[in-house]
Design an enzyme around this catalytic site. Structure first.
Site, mmCIF file in Angstrom:
data_model
loop_
_atom_site.group_PDB
_atom_site.id
_atom_site.type_symbol
_atom_site.label_atom_id
_atom_site.label_comp_id
_atom_site.label_asym_id
_atom_site.label_seq_id
_atom_site.Cartn_x
_atom_site.Cartn_y
_atom_site.Cartn_z
ATOM 1 C CD GLU A 197 -3.387 -1.766 1.759
ATOM 2 O OE1 GLU A 197 -3.480 -0.022 2.854
ATOM 3 O OE2 GLU A 197 -4.522 -2.434 1.932
ATOM 4 C CD GLU A 318 -3.564 -6.240 2.994
ATOM 5 O OE1 GLU A 318 -4.387 -5.351 3.584
ATOM 6 O OE2 GLU A 318 -2.634 -6.173 2.803
HETATM 7 O O1 AHR Z 1 -5.661 -6.193 7.200
HETATM 8 C C1 AHR Z 1 -5.781 -4.672 7.179
HETATM 9 C C2 AHR Z 1 -5.074 -3.914 6.449
HETATM 10 O O2 AHR Z 1 -5.542 -3.398 5.489
HETATM 11 C C3 AHR Z 1 -3.492 -3.660 5.993
HETATM 12 O O3 AHR Z 1 -2.484 -3.924 6.970
HETATM 13 C C4 AHR Z 1 -3.432 -3.097 5.026
HETATM 14 O O4 AHR Z 1 -2.352 -2.967 4.259
HETATM 15 C C5 AHR Z 1 -4.764 -2.683 4.460
HETATM 16 O O5 AHR Z 1 -4.776 -1.660 4.948
#
Ligand code: AHR
Length: 515
Positions: A197, A318
Site C-alpha cells: 500500500e 488482501e
Molecule cells: O489487513 C489490514 C490492513 O489493511 C493491512 O495492514 C493494510 O495493508 C490494509 O490497509
C-alpha cells in the site's frame, strides 16, 4: 429504468421477507469442460498473517514456555487446523506493519531483541519475539511458500537486500549471521513483496514515484543459489485504475506480480456489525462483494494493454470482509466475528477468482487468525473454526485443478444500491484424477433453489457432496458453541442422464464431487 429495477428489487426483497411466501427457485448451470484450459492456481487460497492484534501473538505463536500446548512455540490446535486447509502460501509481516518493520530487530536471542511501537495497530508494544526464523520455520511446518513483504516506506535498499541475502544465501556475511542464529541452510523464499500500500500506509507515494522506487529496490533483491524470487509490486486499492496504469507503463516486466487490495466494506466510516445485520444489509454486502468482478476486469484490461501475453500476474493479496471490531475488544486490533454471511463472501469471491485464474495467480484473505475475516479465532487455550474456514476447507479441492468455464442462469436477482445480485453463484474444476468438483452458493435467505446442471462431456457414475448452512444467516461459532456452523454431508444431488439435479436449501454453500 433504474428506478423501475430498484422498485422491483425492493418488492422482491419485501416478498422474500414475508413468512409463508417461500418459494422453490429454479436455476441452470451449463458446464463447458471441453473449454477448460487454465489451472486454478493453489496460491489463490493464500493466507495473510500480520503483526496486528492477536493474529501472530496468541493466534499462531505462544512461545515454547507457554502452558498452551505448542510445538516449538506454535500452538498445536491452530497448527493442526491450518494443516487441514493445505495452505499454499502465507504473507507476512504485513500489511501496514511491513513498512515499519526492521527485520534485524527480529533475529538473535529473543530476550535481547529490541522493542518497537506498532503504530498502525493500536500502539501495542511489539517485542519482536516472532521474527524471520519463527516465520520461515512456521511455513516449513505448514508446508507452504513464504510470501515476505519488504519495507520500502521506512526501510533502506541495503536493509531489503540484506534480508533477501540472510534468508536465501548459502554463503556470505548474511548467511554467516543466519548460521550464528541457528539456521544452517537457507530457506526457500519465492514470493517477495516490494512494499505494501505504497499509496497509503506504505509511504503515501504517487504511483510515478513508487514505480521508480520499485525499480531501484527490486534491483538489489538478488537470486541466491538457485532461489528464484517472484517479485511483487505494491498495487492499487479498489477503483484506483491509474495506479495500475502507471505501474504497468513504468515497471512492466520488471515485476512478476502486481498486487490489488479489495475489501468488502460498504462505508469505511460505518462498517457495521459482523453479527447484527438485517436482510437488506446482507444483500448489500454480497452486492459489494460481487463488484470485485468489475474491478478485476478493469485492472486486468489495463494489464492486458501492456502485457497481452499475461507475464505479470495479478495478486489480490488482501481481500475479505471488514466490520466494526467486536465490542469490548482492544481498539485497533480488528478482532471480528464471522457468520454465514462471511462464508458467502468467501465462496462468491473465490468463484470470481477462479474465473480469472489466467491472470490472477495469487490471493490472500485478510487474515489467518483473530483479525478481520479470519479462518480461526482464539482465546487463551481455546480455538474456534469460523464459517470462512469451512469454506476454504470445502474449496481446497479446486486448488491446482483445471477451471471449467460455466454459464449460470437463475431466475431470481436481488437489487441493492444499483448492484444486481444473482441468487446463485457457481464454479467448477477437474482435478488430476479426473474428479469434477462443483461449488454452488444459494445466497437467497428464504428460498430453496432447484438447480439443473448440464454436465456436457463430464461423465460420472456417482456424486457426493458437503454443505455449509445454518438456521440463521447471522449464526456464528463462539468459544461456548464452537460447532454452531459446520459442514455436513449433502445428499440432495442426483445424476439423471447427463444432468445433475440439485436442491439447494436457502443460504447454503455446497461442494459436489462427481466421480
Ligand atoms: O489487513 C489490514 C490492513 O489493511 C493491512 O495492514 C493494510 O495493508 C490494509 O490497509
Amino acid at each position: 429504468m433504474k428506478t423501475y429495477i430498484l422498485k422491483l428489487g425492493a418488492l422482491a426483497l419485501m416478498l422474500a421477507a414475508l413468512p409463508g411466501l417461500r418459494a422453490q427457485e429454479k436455476a441452470t448451470v451449463t458446464l463447458h469442460a471441453d473449454q477448460g484450459k487454465n489451472i486454478i492456481s493453489r496460491h489463490i487460497y493464500g493466507q495473510f498473517a500480520e503483526h496486528l492484534g492477536t493474529c501472530i501473538y496468541g493466534g499462531l505463536w505462544v512461545g515454547e514456555d507457554s502452558d498452551i500446548p505448542n510445538t516449538q512455540g506454535y500452538r498445536n490446535d491452530v497448527l493442526g487446523a491450518l494443516k487441514e486447509l493445505s495452505i499454499p502460501n502465507l504473507r507476512w509481516p504485513g500489511g501496514c506493519f511491513a513498512d515499519e518493520y526492521h527485520w534485524m530487530d527480529g533475529i538473535g536471542p529473543r530476550d535481547q531483541r529490541p522493542r518497537m511501537v506498532n503504530n498502525n495497530w493500536g500502539g501495542t508494544v511489539e517485542d519482536n519475539s516472532f521474527g524471520t526464523h519463527e516465520f520461515l520455520n512456521l511455513c516449513e511446518l505448514l508446508g507452504c511458500e513464504p510470501y515476505v513483504s519488504g519495507n520500502v516506506g521506512s526501510g533502506t535498499v541495503e536493509e531489503m537486500a540484506k534480508w533477501v541475502e540472510y534468508m536465501t544465501a548459502e554463503d556470505g556475511p548474511m548467511a554467516k549471521l543466519r548460521k550464528q542464529n541457528g539456521r544452517e541452510k537457507p530457506w526457500k523464499v519465492k514470493f517477495f513483496g516490494v512494499g505494501n500500500e505504497s499509496w497509503g500506509c506504505g509511504g503515501s507515494m504517487r504511483p510515478e514515484f513508487y514505480a521508480d522506487l520499485y525499480r531501484r529496490y527490486s534491483t538489489y533483491c538478488r537470486n541466491y543459489n538457485g532461489n528464484q524470487l517472484f517479485k511483487i509490486a505494491s498495487g492499487a486499492s479498489d477503483y484506483d485504475y491509474n495506479w495500475t496504469e502507471v505501474l504497468m507503463q513504468r515497471v512492466g516486466n520488471r515485476m512478476n506480480g502486481l498486487s490489488l487490495h479489495y475489501y468488502t466494506v460498504m462505508d469505511w466510516n460505518q462498517k457495521g456489525s459482523a453479527t447484527d445485520f438485517d436482510a437488506a444489509e446482507y444483500y448489500r454486502t454480497l452486492g459489494k462483494c460481487l463488484e470485485i468482478e468489475q474491478v478485476l476486469q478493469r485492472h486486468i484490461g489495463i494489464m492486458d494493454k501492456y502485457d497481452p501475453d499475461r507475464n505479470v500476474a495479478l495478486m489480490v493479496d488482501e481481500w475479505g470482509t471488514w466490520w466494526d471490531q467486536e465490542p469490548g475488544t482492544i481498539p485497533g486490533h480488528l478482532f471480528q466475528q464471522n457468520t454465514l454471511r462471511d462464508a458467502m463472501v468467501a465462496a462468491l469471491t473465490l468463484n470470481v477468482f477462479h474465473k480469472y485464474t489466467d491472470r490472477i495467480q495469487m490471493a490472500n484473505i485478510a487474515q489467518i487468525a483473530n483479525v478481520l475475516q479470519s479462518m480461526i479465532l482464539t482465546k487463551d487455550d481455546r480455538m474456534v473454526l469460523t464459517p470462512t474456514y469451512h469454506v476454504f476447507h470445502m474449496y481446497k479441492v479446486h486448488q491446482d485443478a483445471t477451471y471449467i468455464p460455466l454459464d449460470v442462469q437463475c431466475e431470481r436477482r436481488v437489487v441493492r444500491d444499483d448492484r444486481i445480485v444473482p441468487t446463485l453463484s457457481a464454479t467448477a474444476s477437474r482435478d488430476d484424477e479426473g474428479t469434477v468438483h462443483i461449488s454452488l452458493a444459494n445466497i437467497d435467505l428464504e428460498n430453496t433453489c432447484d438447480v439443473e446442471i448440464a454436465l456436457g462431456d463430464v461423465k460420472g457414475k456417482s456424486v457426493s457432496g458437503i454443505i455449509l448452512t445454518t438456521r440463521n444467516i447471522d449464526d456464528h461459532n463462539t468459544f461456548e458453541q464452537p460447532d454452531k456452523v459446520k459442514p455436513a454431508d449433502f445428499s440432495d444431488a442426483r445424476l439423471v442422464k447427463g444432468t445433475l439435479k440439485v436442491t439447494l436449501p436457502a443460504k447454503s454453500i455446497v461442494t459436489l464431487s462427481i466421480r
